[in-house]
Design an enzyme around this catalytic site. Structure first.
Site, PDB file in Angstrom:
ATOM      1  N   ASN A   9      39.496  67.950  28.800  1.00 33.78           N
ATOM      2  CA  ASN A   9      39.969  67.004  27.822  1.00 33.78           C
ATOM      3  C   ASN A   9      39.041  67.239  26.492  1.00 33.78           C
ATOM      4  O   ASN A   9      38.300  66.663  26.388  1.00 33.78           O
ATOM      5  CB  ASN A   9      40.161  65.565  28.224  1.00 33.78           C
ATOM      6  CG  ASN A   9      40.915  64.795  26.967  1.00 33.78           C
ATOM      7  OD1 ASN A   9      41.328  65.393  25.914  1.00 33.78           O
ATOM      8  ND2 ASN A   9      40.740  63.640  27.152  1.00 33.78           N
ATOM      9  N   TRP A  10      39.874  68.283  25.526  1.00 34.13           N
ATOM     10  CA  TRP A  10      38.909  68.595  24.575  1.00 34.13           C
ATOM     11  C   TRP A  10      39.088  67.264  23.379  1.00 34.13           C
ATOM     12  O   TRP A  10      38.291  67.185  22.391  1.00 34.13           O
ATOM     13  CB  TRP A  10      39.621  69.769  23.735  1.00 34.13           C
ATOM     14  CG  TRP A  10      39.326  70.915  24.410  1.00 34.13           C
ATOM     15  CD1 TRP A  10      38.833  71.131  25.790  1.00 34.13           C
ATOM     16  CD2 TRP A  10      39.766  72.242  24.196  1.00 34.13           C
ATOM     17  NE1 TRP A  10      38.933  72.460  26.254  1.00 34.13           N
ATOM     18  CE2 TRP A  10      39.533  73.104  25.129  1.00 34.13           C
ATOM     19  CE3 TRP A  10      40.021  73.002  22.805  1.00 34.13           C
ATOM     20  CZ2 TRP A  10      39.524  74.497  24.975  1.00 34.13           C
ATOM     21  CZ3 TRP A  10      40.272  74.160  22.826  1.00 34.13           C
ATOM     22  CH2 TRP A  10      40.169  75.033  23.811  1.00 34.13           C
ATOM     23  N   LYS A  11      39.731  66.215  23.578  1.00 30.69           N
ATOM     24  CA  LYS A  11      40.063  65.126  22.588  1.00 30.69           C
ATOM     25  C   LYS A  11      40.326  65.838  21.335  1.00 30.69           C
ATOM     26  O   LYS A  11      40.656  66.735  21.078  1.00 30.69           O
ATOM     27  CB  LYS A  11      38.690  64.193  22.724  1.00 30.69           C
ATOM     28  CG  LYS A  11      38.545  63.554  24.180  1.00 30.69           C
ATOM     29  CD  LYS A  11      37.753  62.480  24.496  1.00 30.69           C
ATOM     30  CE  LYS A  11      37.493  62.301  25.809  1.00 30.69           C
ATOM     31  NZ  LYS A  11      36.748  61.194  26.314  1.00 30.69           N
ATOM     32  N   HIS A  94      45.085  57.221  28.714  1.00 33.94           N
ATOM     33  CA  HIS A  94      43.849  57.247  28.582  1.00 33.94           C
ATOM     34  C   HIS A  94      43.057  56.260  27.945  1.00 33.94           C
ATOM     35  O   HIS A  94      43.896  55.564  27.356  1.00 33.94           O
ATOM     36  CB  HIS A  94      43.376  58.480  27.775  1.00 33.94           C
ATOM     37  CG  HIS A  94      42.107  58.930  27.863  1.00 33.94           C
ATOM     38  ND1 HIS A  94      41.278  58.280  27.201  1.00 33.94           N
ATOM     39  CD2 HIS A  94      41.270  59.864  28.477  1.00 33.94           C
ATOM     40  CE1 HIS A  94      39.831  58.773  27.324  1.00 33.94           C
ATOM     41  NE2 HIS A  94      40.226  59.758  28.098  1.00 33.94           N
ATOM     42  N   GLU A  96      41.253  55.772  25.696  1.00 35.88           N
ATOM     43  CA  GLU A  96      40.999  55.608  24.351  1.00 35.88           C
ATOM     44  C   GLU A  96      42.443  55.362  23.579  1.00 35.88           C
ATOM     45  O   GLU A  96      42.470  54.656  22.527  1.00 35.88           O
ATOM     46  CB  GLU A  96      40.596  57.407  23.858  1.00 35.88           C
ATOM     47  CG  GLU A  96      38.886  57.285  24.276  1.00 35.88           C
ATOM     48  CD  GLU A  96      38.562  58.643  24.632  1.00 35.88           C
ATOM     49  OE1 GLU A  96      39.201  59.578  24.064  1.00 35.88           O
ATOM     50  OE2 GLU A  96      37.307  58.746  24.818  1.00 35.88           O
ATOM     51  N   GLU A 166      38.770  57.055  35.413  1.00 34.53           N
ATOM     52  CA  GLU A 166      37.815  56.998  34.410  1.00 34.53           C
ATOM     53  C   GLU A 166      37.086  55.645  33.960  1.00 34.53           C
ATOM     54  O   GLU A 166      37.634  55.067  33.164  1.00 34.53           O
ATOM     55  CB  GLU A 166      38.424  57.554  33.114  1.00 34.53           C
ATOM     56  CG  GLU A 166      38.930  58.976  33.652  1.00 34.53           C
ATOM     57  CD  GLU A 166      38.987  59.921  31.997  1.00 34.53           C
ATOM     58  OE1 GLU A 166      38.571  60.962  32.114  1.00 34.53           O
ATOM     59  OE2 GLU A 166      39.419  59.389  31.206  1.00 34.53           O
ATOM     60  N   GLY A 172      31.499  59.370  27.890  1.00 39.94           N
ATOM     61  CA  GLY A 172      30.732  59.685  26.789  1.00 39.94           C
ATOM     62  C   GLY A 172      29.493  58.874  26.703  1.00 39.94           C
ATOM     63  O   GLY A 172      28.938  59.010  25.627  1.00 39.94           O
ATOM     64  N   SER A 212      31.311  61.238  31.981  1.00 34.53           N
ATOM     65  CA  SER A 212      30.055  61.654  31.991  1.00 34.53           C
ATOM     66  C   SER A 212      29.951  62.559  33.217  1.00 34.53           C
ATOM     67  O   SER A 212      28.801  62.803  33.813  1.00 34.53           O
ATOM     68  CB  SER A 212      28.800  60.712  31.783  1.00 34.53           C
ATOM     69  OG  SER A 212      29.135  60.256  30.563  1.00 34.53           O
ATOM     70  N   GLY A 233      35.449  65.618  29.679  1.00 36.95           N
ATOM     71  CA  GLY A 233      35.409  65.378  28.326  1.00 36.95           C
ATOM     72  C   GLY A 233      34.376  66.231  27.590  1.00 36.95           C
ATOM     73  O   GLY A 233      34.643  67.407  27.452  1.00 36.95           O
ATOM     74  N   GLY A 234      33.169  65.765  27.386  1.00 34.78           N
ATOM     75  CA  GLY A 234      31.905  66.544  26.459  1.00 34.78           C
ATOM     76  C   GLY A 234      31.599  67.731  26.880  1.00 34.78           C
ATOM     77  O   GLY A 234      31.526  68.845  26.321  1.00 34.78           O
TER      78      GLY A 234
HETATM   79  P1  13P Z   1      33.263  62.443  29.112  1.00 27.86           P
HETATM   80  O1  13P Z   1      33.123  63.634  30.061  1.00 27.86           O
HETATM   81  O2  13P Z   1      32.841  63.026  27.536  1.00 27.86           O
HETATM   82  O3  13P Z   1      32.430  61.210  29.502  1.00 27.86           O
HETATM   83  O4  13P Z   1      34.763  62.048  29.041  1.00 27.86           O
HETATM   84  C1  13P Z   1      35.576  61.881  29.907  1.00 27.86           C
HETATM   85  C2  13P Z   1      37.119  61.587  29.376  1.00 27.86           C
HETATM   86  O5  13P Z   1      37.292  60.905  28.849  1.00 27.86           O
HETATM   87  C3  13P Z   1      37.896  62.684  29.844  1.00 27.86           C
HETATM   88  O6  13P Z   1      39.184  62.348  29.550  1.00 27.86           O
END
Ligand code: 13P
Length: 249
Positions: A9-11, A94, A96, A166, A172, A212, A233-234
């Site tokens: 997920n590149w956000k 998600h 977010e 998640e 993050g 993470s 994510g990251g």
């Molecule tokens: P991180 O891997 O940056 O913690 O993010 C996870 C995430 O929200 C994937 O959708």
């Protein structure tokens, strides 16, 4: 055998076409195990560019969808449009989007229905906040979330989804769930699915962990009996890290 999935997920990252091309090209050129389904979820603006680079070996994923086919919904993109762009997976629910865009479980459920109608696999996210974790009510909280999102679907429909656990406190933050915490929740989610769709279907729905997840902790998480991969994510923003994660089963 359940699918093993690593989804990136590149956000809202990668702000230029060159950065997008560099990341997608490096991943597609790497040696990837046939046994793992790889999905890239770039920002919507870059979907077609990434599709042209990754071709068939890697799946294209969207980060969001609007649950109407077309019409006066400024700024939104429908499942039909995503399908036309080559999307085969889409993240919904998600944390977010729940936090910053006030998306409810009911809204998430309508998105799932629309995605299933066009043949896109929904990756349905769930997960508790730190307060809920510390209150020890996290199992009941996630159960509520999943039931509210999935209650209206038939067993055949539920066989076509993916769930991502998640925990918000792990996203993050560099604070990953321990293998015990992840397995406890994933086993619980599979039990909820069993109640909703029966044992056979519950046994075949892939459950991903997100929060993470990095090359140095993925191996022990992906080895857990009810963890079938990760929503990353990251670590999905660096080709070398992401490729290492794909090799972590
Ligand atoms: P991180 O891997 O940056 O913690 O993010 C996870 C995430 O929200 C994937 O959708």
């Amino acid at each position: 055998m359940r699918k093993k999935i690593v989804a990136g997920n590149w956000k809202m990252n990668k702000t230029s076409t060159s950065a997008v091309t560099e990341l997608a090209s490096a991943i597609v050129q790497a040696e990837l195990p046939e046994s793992v389904t790889v999905v890239l979820h770039p920002p919507a603006l870059w979907l077609e560019r990434v599709a042209a680079i990754i071709k068939e070996r890697i799946n294209l994923g969207a980060q969001n969808v609007h649950p109407k086919v077309e019409g006066a919904f400024t700024g939104e993109i429908s499942a039909t449009m995503l399908k036309a762009a080559g999307v085969s997976y889409c993240i919904v629910g998600h944390s977010e989007r729940r936090q910053y865009f006030a998306e409810s479980d009911a809204f998430v459920a309508t998105k799932i229905a629309d995605l299933l109608a066009v043949g896109i696999t929904p990756i349905v996210c769930c997960g508790e906040s730190l307060t809920i974790r510390e209150n020890n009510t996290y199992l009941a909280f996630v159960e509520e979330q999943i039931k509210a999102c999935l209650m209206g679907f038939t067993a055949t429909e539920l066989a076509k989804i993916v769930i991502a656990y998640e925990p918000i406190w792990a996203i993050g933050t560099g604070k990953t769930a321990t293998p015990q915490q992840a397995q406890e929740m994933h086993a619980h989610i599979r039990l909820i699915l069993e109640h909703l769709a029966g044992k056979d279907i519950a046994a075949q729905v892939p459950l991903l962990y997100g929060g993470s997840c990095k090359p140095d902790n993925a191996k022990e998480l992906f080895a857990l009996p009810d963890v079938d991969g990760g929503l990353i994510g990251g670590a999905a923003l660096q080709a070398s890290d992401f490729v290492q994660l794909i090799h972590s089963f």
